[in-house]
Design a protein around this motif. Structure first.
Motif, PDB file in Angstrom:
ATOM      1  N   ARG A  86       0.651  -1.223   0.008  1.00 26.76           N
ATOM      2  CA  ARG A  86      -0.014   0.137   0.089  1.00 26.76           C
ATOM      3  C   ARG A  86       0.926   1.318   0.092  1.00 26.76           C
ATOM      4  O   ARG A  86       1.951   1.321   0.935  1.00 26.76           O
ATOM      5  CB  ARG A  86      -0.964   0.115   1.189  1.00 26.76           C
ATOM      6  CG  ARG A  86      -1.781   1.237   1.372  1.00 26.76           C
ATOM      7  CD  ARG A  86      -2.550   1.472   2.527  1.00 26.76           C
ATOM      8  NE  ARG A  86      -3.035   2.667   2.623  1.00 26.76           N
ATOM      9  CZ  ARG A  86      -3.858   2.942   3.542  1.00 26.76           C
ATOM     10  NH1 ARG A  86      -3.876   2.198   4.657  1.00 26.76           N
ATOM     11  NH2 ARG A  86      -4.396   4.114   3.689  1.00 26.76           N
ATOM     12  N   ARG A 125     -16.246  -7.484   3.809  1.00 24.09           N
ATOM     13  CA  ARG A 125     -15.264  -6.696   3.235  1.00 24.09           C
ATOM     14  C   ARG A 125     -14.751  -5.764   4.424  1.00 24.09           C
ATOM     15  O   ARG A 125     -13.501  -5.739   4.424  1.00 24.09           O
ATOM     16  CB  ARG A 125     -15.873  -5.719   2.028  1.00 24.09           C
ATOM     17  CG  ARG A 125     -14.816  -4.952   1.382  1.00 24.09           C
ATOM     18  CD  ARG A 125     -15.289  -3.993   0.451  1.00 24.09           C
ATOM     19  NE  ARG A 125     -16.133  -2.816   0.953  1.00 24.09           N
ATOM     20  CZ  ARG A 125     -15.586  -1.790   1.768  1.00 24.09           C
ATOM     21  NH1 ARG A 125     -14.064  -1.629   1.844  1.00 24.09           N
ATOM     22  NH2 ARG A 125     -16.302  -1.028   2.115  1.00 24.09           N
ATOM     23  N   PHE A 139     -10.746  -5.847   5.791  1.00 29.94           N
ATOM     24  CA  PHE A 139      -9.995  -4.501   5.868  1.00 29.94           C
ATOM     25  C   PHE A 139      -9.799  -4.271   7.413  1.00 29.94           C
ATOM     26  O   PHE A 139      -8.562  -3.546   7.327  1.00 29.94           O
ATOM     27  CB  PHE A 139     -10.784  -3.535   5.196  1.00 29.94           C
ATOM     28  CG  PHE A 139     -10.921  -3.348   3.683  1.00 29.94           C
ATOM     29  CD1 PHE A 139     -10.556  -2.019   3.119  1.00 29.94           C
ATOM     30  CD2 PHE A 139     -10.644  -4.390   3.004  1.00 29.94           C
ATOM     31  CE1 PHE A 139     -10.467  -2.118   1.479  1.00 29.94           C
ATOM     32  CE2 PHE A 139     -10.507  -4.640   1.524  1.00 29.94           C
ATOM     33  CZ  PHE A 139     -10.259  -3.155   0.772  1.00 29.94           C
ATOM     34  N   TRP A 142      -6.724  -6.227   8.440  1.00 29.58           N
ATOM     35  CA  TRP A 142      -5.434  -5.998   7.727  1.00 29.58           C
ATOM     36  C   TRP A 142      -5.161  -4.249   7.824  1.00 29.58           C
ATOM     37  O   TRP A 142      -4.077  -3.970   7.427  1.00 29.58           O
ATOM     38  CB  TRP A 142      -5.651  -6.117   6.231  1.00 29.58           C
ATOM     39  CG  TRP A 142      -5.438  -7.589   5.917  1.00 29.58           C
ATOM     40  CD1 TRP A 142      -4.967  -8.831   6.781  1.00 29.58           C
ATOM     41  CD2 TRP A 142      -6.106  -8.421   5.000  1.00 29.58           C
ATOM     42  NE1 TRP A 142      -5.176  -9.968   6.032  1.00 29.58           N
ATOM     43  CE2 TRP A 142      -5.842  -9.583   4.958  1.00 29.58           C
ATOM     44  CE3 TRP A 142      -6.864  -7.982   3.895  1.00 29.58           C
ATOM     45  CZ2 TRP A 142      -6.434 -10.651   4.074  1.00 29.58           C
ATOM     46  CZ3 TRP A 142      -7.702  -8.717   3.052  1.00 29.58           C
ATOM     47  CH2 TRP A 142      -7.319 -10.207   3.160  1.00 29.58           C
ATOM     48  N   LEU A 174      -6.654  -1.779   7.078  1.00 30.91           N
ATOM     49  CA  LEU A 174      -6.966  -0.730   5.962  1.00 30.91           C
ATOM     50  C   LEU A 174      -8.058  -0.224   6.087  1.00 30.91           C
ATOM     51  O   LEU A 174      -8.841   0.449   4.942  1.00 30.91           O
ATOM     52  CB  LEU A 174      -6.927  -1.700   4.700  1.00 30.91           C
ATOM     53  CG  LEU A 174      -5.893  -2.501   4.512  1.00 30.91           C
ATOM     54  CD1 LEU A 174      -5.967  -3.635   3.207  1.00 30.91           C
ATOM     55  CD2 LEU A 174      -4.614  -1.597   4.057  1.00 30.91           C
ATOM     56  N   ASP A 175      -8.593  -0.007   7.196  1.00 35.04           N
ATOM     57  CA  ASP A 175      -9.837   0.649   7.422  1.00 35.04           C
ATOM     58  C   ASP A 175      -9.845   2.078   7.752  1.00 35.04           C
ATOM     59  O   ASP A 175     -11.031   2.770   8.068  1.00 35.04           O
ATOM     60  CB  ASP A 175     -10.813  -0.012   8.404  1.00 35.04           C
ATOM     61  CG  ASP A 175     -10.178  -0.100   9.879  1.00 35.04           C
ATOM     62  OD1 ASP A 175      -8.957  -0.031   9.913  1.00 35.04           O
ATOM     63  OD2 ASP A 175     -10.669  -0.077  10.815  1.00 35.04           O
TER      64      ASP A 175
END
Length: 181
Positions: free
Chosen positions: A85, A170, A174, A177, A179-180
């Motif tokens: 990312r 989903r 997220f 990991w 990623l939220d």
């Protein structure tokens, strides 16, 4: 830790106090995941790792300039998949052919016209990769012998699933990991 015959063995991390998470293990006991380096304490800039009983924890290569990476799957040949990312929150599905190989953006090795690949979630012993696309659907990438537009053997991306990943699943992935945000 990893438990073997009822005995725990500590999986070393990179010194940070959070985001130290094993995510997958293969049949040889090789573990992959992500860990926060000590110099990144207070951030979510974790890095992908691979752990072996003999070699301990090793930080995997990351795409230059990226701020996060995670290894999410490993097969018995030692191929590792995950994501990388950017600081601008651009995700890319990635593969490491083995623990010493440079990271590869799967989008650079996909057949022309394939969807954008965000996260490579797992890889089986045939080298098939399951993951999540930029349009919210699942993908299956199958290795092919023909040369990709990056000049190396590539992946054929199968027809996208007609049903997207449910929003609650989903969001859970997220969040797991980091990623939220």
């Amino acid at each position: 830790v990893i438990w073997e015959n009822g005995v725990p063995t500590r999986i070393d991390d990179f010194g940070g106090h959070t985001w130290n998470t094993p995510t997958a293990i293969n049949n040889d006991g090789v573990v992959v995941g992500f860990s926060l380096p000590a110099d990144q304490e207070g951030t979510r800039f974790f890095r992908a790792f691979v752990w072996t009983k003999e070699g301990g924890t090793k930080m995997l290569d990351q795409i230059e300039g990226d701020v996060r990476s995670s290894a999410t799957g490993i097969n018995d040949d030692g191929q590792i998949v995950g994501f990388s990312r950017t600081a601008g929150a651009v995700l890319r599905a990635v593969i490491w052919e083995d623990a010493n190989a440079p990271i590869k953006n799967l989008n650079d090795h996909s057949a022309a016209g394939s969807p954008y690949l965000l996260i490579a979630g797992d890889i089986n012993n045939s080298g098939r990769i399951a993951g999540y696309t930029g349009n919210g659907l699942a993908f299956l990438a199958t290795p092919i012998d023909s040369i990709s537009h990056a000049g190396a053997p590539g992946f054929r991306i199968g027809p996208q699933a007609r049903v997207g990943i449910p929003e609650n699943i989903r969001l859970q992935l997220f969040q797991r990991w980091g990623l939220d945000d």
